[in-house]
Write an enzyme that holds these catalytic residues in place. Structure first.
Site, PDB file in Angstrom:
ATOM      1  N   THR A 121      58.896  97.550 161.128  1.00 50.95           N
ATOM      2  CA  THR A 121      58.257  98.297 160.484  1.00 50.95           C
ATOM      3  C   THR A 121      56.719  98.218 160.855  1.00 50.95           C
ATOM      4  OG1 THR A 121      59.761  98.203 158.519  1.00 50.95           O
ATOM      5  CG2 THR A 121      57.494  99.228 158.042  1.00 50.95           C
ATOM      6  N   LEU A 151      68.391  98.746 156.829  1.00 48.90           N
ATOM      7  CA  LEU A 151      69.235  97.965 156.139  1.00 48.90           C
ATOM      8  C   LEU A 151      68.886  97.313 154.857  1.00 48.90           C
ATOM      9  CD1 LEU A 151      68.420  94.563 156.554  1.00 48.90           C
ATOM     10  CD2 LEU A 151      69.341  94.938 159.058  1.00 48.90           C
ATOM     11  N   LEU A 248      68.297 104.970 140.637  1.00 49.45           N
ATOM     12  CA  LEU A 248      68.135 105.336 139.209  1.00 49.45           C
ATOM     13  C   LEU A 248      68.537 104.423 138.257  1.00 49.45           C
ATOM     14  CD1 LEU A 248      68.909 109.234 138.996  1.00 49.45           C
ATOM     15  CD2 LEU A 248      66.472 107.940 139.272  1.00 49.45           C
ATOM     16  N   CYS A 258      60.265  94.547 151.581  1.00 48.52           N
ATOM     17  CA  CYS A 258      60.248  95.824 152.337  1.00 48.52           C
ATOM     18  C   CYS A 258      59.398  96.672 151.164  1.00 48.52           C
ATOM     19  CB  CYS A 258      61.483  96.568 152.458  1.00 48.52           C
ATOM     20  SG  CYS A 258      62.253  95.780 154.103  1.00 48.52           S
ATOM     21  N   ARG A 325      60.825  86.772 148.386  1.00 47.91           N
ATOM     22  CA  ARG A 325      59.762  87.530 148.375  1.00 47.91           C
ATOM     23  C   ARG A 325      59.390  88.527 147.224  1.00 47.91           C
ATOM     24  NH1 ARG A 325      60.404  88.621 154.915  1.00 47.91           N
ATOM     25  NH2 ARG A 325      62.710  88.786 154.117  1.00 47.91           N
TER      26      ARG A 325
END
Length: 445
Positions: A121, A151, A248, A258, A325
């Site tokens: 990314t 993923l 939701l 991420c 993380r």
């Protein structure tokens, strides 16, 4: 095809293994010799369901190998996949040190034309920087493509083998054809774009999902004050095809590798072109504050947390992974310690990783859920592991010294709690709060 994958983190390792399972010849490269030695022995440095079995299967079949020798590994590859980390800098920007360093090493090593496929990314414009590096450092022609990954940890193998879509951003027709050929066994949903749009699609996707999570958590906070049930609200919203039911689920906020990193990076990307992304800044602020609702609810029940023993179930940021993380557990446990409490923590998988980052004299890492809850003044459920779901509220009450349960993931139902004396707080379900009651305000119009 012959593929070389640079980087054996979640993205690189899962991608490489899955491509080998499709019949490609894959070499995975990493600079960490201890990680490569582990993989060569058939072991896995990360916890990901189904991954170890695929590694053993394809290594034995001769389609998958691991090495620290990047220069040798790239020579015979049809496609070189960049999947190294792009961690956050202190200001929120993506750190491109590793990916640009890997690109430089590849450029100085190759002895013929190559296709470079970036799965890391990266901010918009990064693949152009990579392409310019090759032009400056190598005489061999290189086609660069941005092919972002989507993923999810905990279901990474399944997501890789059954993707919603593949995004391919490239200006090279040759690269487009080869990358399409590589991914066609996985799906027909292949979107071709320019490079910059592909880079932006990744950030925009994660930012939107993070926004949905923060939005439903804000709705949950309002539900608690007006007497509505967020689970019913989310269900009613989800039937609308324009909204959808995914992401939701109210809770204590998102974490992981991420969403936190990519939302901050996109805010910085916008800032570099003089645009203030006000909505995304609010998403990040809401997510950060949501974690502290656990502390606020504990204080409602116990008043003073000093000297109290608090059990914590769940240290990973989500179930089915050992990734800690940006896990909400960090801020919550740190706040408990700051308030003078002691903590008894348990996670089925992630305890070793969490302990490396938080080794405190007042944190006792337990070997079972029962050990953590035994004689504690309250239990906080922070990760929705199925192991926790299998424990009845009645059993939790029997273990605790004082019957206080903060359910940060809405795991338990009203029926399960009916025959207990637990003082129970969940997220956005005020009708289920036992013990200390908040008065629902009278609304006037």
């Amino acid at each position: 095809m012959k593929l070389t994958v640079i980087g054996t983190g979640y993205v690189g390792l899962v991608s490489g293994v899955c491509f080998s399972d499709l019949g490609n010849e894959v070499v995975c490269v990493d600079k960490l010799s201890e990680k490569i030695e582990l993989l060569q022995q058939g072991e896995v440095p990360i916890y990901e369901p189904g991954l170890k079995e695929l590694i053993q299967k394809n290594t034995e079949a001769g389609r998958l190998s691991f090495t620290t020798d990047l220069s040798e590994a790239v020579q015979h590859a049809d496609i070189i996949i960049l999947a190294v980390g792009t961690p956050s800098l202190a200001n929120g920007e993506a750190d491109l040190t590793y990916i640009l360093g890997a690109a430089q090493e590849i450029a100085l090593s190759i002895k013929g034309p190559k296709i470079i496929m970036t799965k890391s990314t990266v901010p918009v414009g990064t693949n152009e920087k990579i392409e310019n590096q090759f032009k400056q450092l190598s005489v061999h022609p290189v086609a660069v493509a941005s092919v972002p990954e989507f993923l999810r940890e905990g279901s990474a193998v399944r997501d890789t083998m059954n993707p919603d879509r593949i995004v391919v951003g490239t200006e090279s027709e040759a690269a487009r054809q080869r990358i399409e050929e590589l991914h066609r066994p996985l799906t027909d949903q292949i979107l071709f774009t320019d490079v910059r749009s592909a880079e932006m699609i990744k950030y925009a996707s994660n930012a939107f999902l993070a926004t949905k999570i923060s939005f439903i958590n804000e709705i949950a906070n309002i539900c608690e004050k007006v007497g509505a049930d967020v689970t019913m609200v989310a269900e009613g919203m989800g039937y609308d095809k324009r909204i959808g039911s995914s992401f939701l689920k109210a809770g204590i906020g998102y974490g992981g590798s991420c969403f936190p990193k990519d939302t901050q990076a996109l805010i910085q990307i916008a800032g570099h072109v003089d645009y203030e992304f006000k909505l995304l800044k609010s998403v990040v602020e809401v997510n950060r504050d949501q974690r502290y609702n656990v502390i606020r609810k504990l204080e409602t029940i116990l008043d003073d947390l000093s000297g109290k023993s608090i059990a914590v179930w769940g240290l990973a940021f989500k179930p089915e992974t050992d990734d800690v993380r940006d896990s909400p557990a960090f801020e919550i446990i740190a706040s408990l310690l700051h308030c003078g409490a002691s903590v008894k923590a348990y996670d089925p998988i992630a305890t070793p990783n969490f302990r490396k980052l938080l080794d405190h004299s007042k944190v006792e890492y337990c070997s079972s859920a029962q050990e953590a809850a035994q004689n504690a003044d309250a239990l906080c459920v922070l990760t929705e592991w199925s192991e926790f779901r299998a424990v009845s509220p009645a059993m939790i009450q029997a273990w605790l010294r004082r019957p206080n349960l903060i359910d940060g993931r809405n795991m338990y139902s009203e029926e399960e709690l009916a025959n207990t004396e637990l003082i129970y707080y969940s997220v956005g379900r005020p009708n289920m709060n036992n013990g200390v009651k908040e008065q629902t305000p009278q609304l006037s119009f």
